[in-house]
Design an enzyme around this catalytic site. Structure first.
Site, short mmCIF file in Angstrom:
data_model
loop_
_atom_site.label_atom_id
_atom_site.label_comp_id
_atom_site.label_asym_id
_atom_site.label_seq_id
_atom_site.Cartn_x
_atom_site.Cartn_y
_atom_site.Cartn_z
CD GLU A 128 -1.33 -2.32 2.12
OE1 GLU A 128 -0.13 -2.65 1.97
OE2 GLU A 128 -2.09 -2.91 2.89
CB CYS A 187 -0.03 -3.16 8.53
SG CYS A 187 1.00 -1.81 7.93
N1 THU Z 1 2.30 -6.46 4.09
C1 THU Z 1 1.84 -5.58 3.16
O1 THU Z 1 2.40 -5.45 2.07
N2 THU Z 1 0.74 -4.84 3.47
C2 THU Z 1 0.08 -4.91 4.67
O2 THU Z 1 -0.82 -4.11 4.92
C3 THU Z 1 0.43 -5.95 5.63
C4 THU Z 1 1.71 -6.66 5.38
C5 THU Z 1 3.52 -7.23 3.78
C6 THU Z 1 4.71 -6.86 4.61
C7 THU Z 1 5.53 -8.14 4.55
O3 THU Z 1 6.32 -8.10 3.37
C8 THU Z 1 4.49 -9.23 4.38
O4 THU Z 1 3.27 -8.60 4.00
C9 THU Z 1 4.24 -10.05 5.65
O5 THU Z 1 3.99 -9.24 6.72
#
Ligand code: THU
Length: 132
Positions: free
Chosen positions: A55, A87
């Site tokens: 994001e 997140c």
């Molecule tokens: N991740 C995202 O790209 N977006 C989120 O909102 C949550 C987590 C990614 C970060 C990491 O590379 C993987 O997902 C596992 O946490």
């Protein structure tokens, strides 16, 4: 640009994820009032804490491209889970740019149905620039 199209672009972006550590690919596609869209995927690092979420990558792409209109909605997708909720850090990034305006988060549930949330639902009582 339909929500389905936005979600499909997020799905395509998840194919480009660099995630050898988590093996959890994420793709995002953000739509602006201008009609422009920007995609992002997660980019990890051997220093784990430096991972960049899909994001924030999408928003950074928009800023770097010179986008000046307001963000309207973002689709987020991972092939590893239904409803890949953003997140907390990414929610705060949405808040930064969406300001008081309506901003939607578009996810896909286990029945492949589109589910929408408002940023206010996902980040109530947020810290924001009005407080500075
Ligand atoms: N991740 C995202 O790209 N977006 C989120 O909102 C949550 C987590 C990614 C970060 C990491 O590379 C993987 O997902 C596992 O946490």
């Amino acid at each position: 640009m339909t929500d389905e199209e936005l979600l499909n672009m997020a799905k395509n972006a998840s194919n480009n994820a660099y995630c050898p550590y988590s093996e959890f690919p994420v793709g995002a596609c953000i739509l602006y009032e201008s009609g422009n869209t920007y995609t992002g995927c997660n980019v990890e690092n051997s220093s784990y804490g430096l991972a960049l979420c899909a994001e924030r990558n999408a928003i950074s792409n928009a800023i770097a491209a010179g986008e000046t209109s307001s963000p309207r909605k973002i689709a987020v997708y991972s092939p590893k889970t239904e409803k890949c909720f953003p997140c907390g850090a990414c929610r705060q990034w949405f808040q930064e740019f969406a300001k008081g305006q309506n901003f939607e988060i578009i996810l896909e549930d286990k029945n492949l149905k589109i589910i929408k949330y408002s940023l206010n639902e996902l980040l109530p009582y947020s810290f924001n620039t009005d407080m500075l």
